[in-house]
Design a protein around this motif. Structure first.
Motif, PDB file in Angstrom:
ATOM      1  N   LEU A  59     -32.702  79.818  11.016  1.00 31.47           N
ATOM      2  CA  LEU A  59     -34.038  78.778  12.000  1.00 31.47           C
ATOM      3  C   LEU A  59     -33.205  77.652  12.444  1.00 31.47           C
ATOM      4  O   LEU A  59     -32.888  77.974  13.793  1.00 31.47           O
ATOM      5  N   GLU A  61     -29.787  77.102  13.399  1.00 29.29           N
ATOM      6  CA  GLU A  61     -28.775  77.575  14.305  1.00 29.29           C
ATOM      7  C   GLU A  61     -29.993  78.185  15.934  1.00 29.29           C
ATOM      8  O   GLU A  61     -29.574  77.728  17.339  1.00 29.29           O
ATOM      9  N   ASP A  62     -31.537  79.159  15.426  1.00 31.97           N
ATOM     10  CA  ASP A  62     -32.339  79.396  16.666  1.00 31.97           C
ATOM     11  C   ASP A  62     -32.515  78.263  17.188  1.00 31.97           C
ATOM     12  O   ASP A  62     -32.918  78.313  18.251  1.00 31.97           O
ATOM     13  N   ILE A  63     -32.889  76.816  16.640  1.00 28.51           N
ATOM     14  CA  ILE A  63     -33.604  76.056  17.298  1.00 28.51           C
ATOM     15  C   ILE A  63     -32.478  75.232  17.959  1.00 28.51           C
ATOM     16  O   ILE A  63     -32.846  74.768  19.375  1.00 28.51           O
TER      17      ILE A  63
END
Lengths: 137, 137, 137
Positions: A59, A61-63
């Motif tokens: 997550l 990394e996604d942010i």
């Protein structure tokens, strides 16, 4: 009413970094001896954020990828005419917000099961500060 | 200083839903007997938000469409390698923020004429919680 | 516990404007005589924001351009079926958030060296209000 204030210092090695600070905030609340109240966790800079979300590496990394899409690093911000190159960091700060309040109930952080407090650095490699201020009784 | 804490539970039928909670928050403030202070309304989850805006159905549709554009549902979030499929809900939470403070003045919510408090569910169909904490005198 | 409340009124000439209010907030904190506590600065409208960032004119231009990209003025918001034309202002409010808490330490705003408080008007040309509420001791 009691109040208690402490400052956290960060000097990140990288320009961008997420630092998990839930336990640090909890320790400050313990020291404050406040049983019922609020703790404000607030970045003292305009190129960093404090937010609450999941401590899950995918997550995070996604942010980063998502933030870079919404507030990209680019050369041509007008702010850069001052000699700075961190226009994106200001905009990332605005999306993510620079502060949270965590309620304190029975002497502990009243967070949900997956809520964790993070400091998000958008323009690191220099010493930066977060104020943690507890008020209550 | 007085303090008063109550938890709201939501178990939405749909994955995404906006729930108007101004009256619920006002009732908790009434029960607290606080005349001057703050009430914090804070989602205890990382896939939901609490926000203040207009209670107008067209606008609420606009907010959904806009949020889907900025933080779309998609398969390939890295967070989904954990088995979850709610990466978009985490990002929607970050845009909308998970909490508001409403000032309490003369025993009532000190809101503007069109301000209403909403719980925004981004990953519903399970029991979720909001903490409402009043401090003041 | 002490509390102190004041309302700021704005009647901007233009539809969109950023107004620097740090000194105004500091004066209210002075009047409150609170030494340790929080001051909430909160727009009472759903088409305006209160935020903390840099008082640098280039950056302020960057913020406007960026906001217009993320929450553009356009005709076809469903909210406009009510006769309004300010759908974008509601969405800009949601990105920027309508409130900040500034900690008060030793009687002054506990801000970082570059942090300044702004009122952001997204639908001006009418009288609008911000509540500034201090609690502490």
């Amino acid at each position: 009413m009691k109040s208690f204030t402490e400052y956290l210092w960060f000097d990140t090695q990288y320009r961008r970094e997420m630092i998990h600070i839930t336990d640090t905030v909890r320790n400050i609340v313990d020291k404050s001896e406040v049983q019922e109240g609020f703790v404000l966790v607030s970045a003292m800079h305009i190129t960093a954020a404090v937010y609450v979300n999941d401590n899950e590496s995918g997550l995070i990394e996604d942010i980063w990828e998502w933030l870079e899409g919404l507030a990209p690093y680019q050369d041509d911000y007008k702010h850069h005419m001052t000699g700075e190159d961190n226009g994106d960091a200001h905009l990332k700060n605005l999306i993510m917000h620079h502060q949270v309040i965590v309620p304190i109930t029975e002497g502990d952080l009243d967070l949900g099961p997956w809520q964790r407090v993070f400091y998000a650095e958008f323009d690191g490699g220099r010493r930066k500060r977060v104020v943690v201020k507890v008020i209550g009784e």
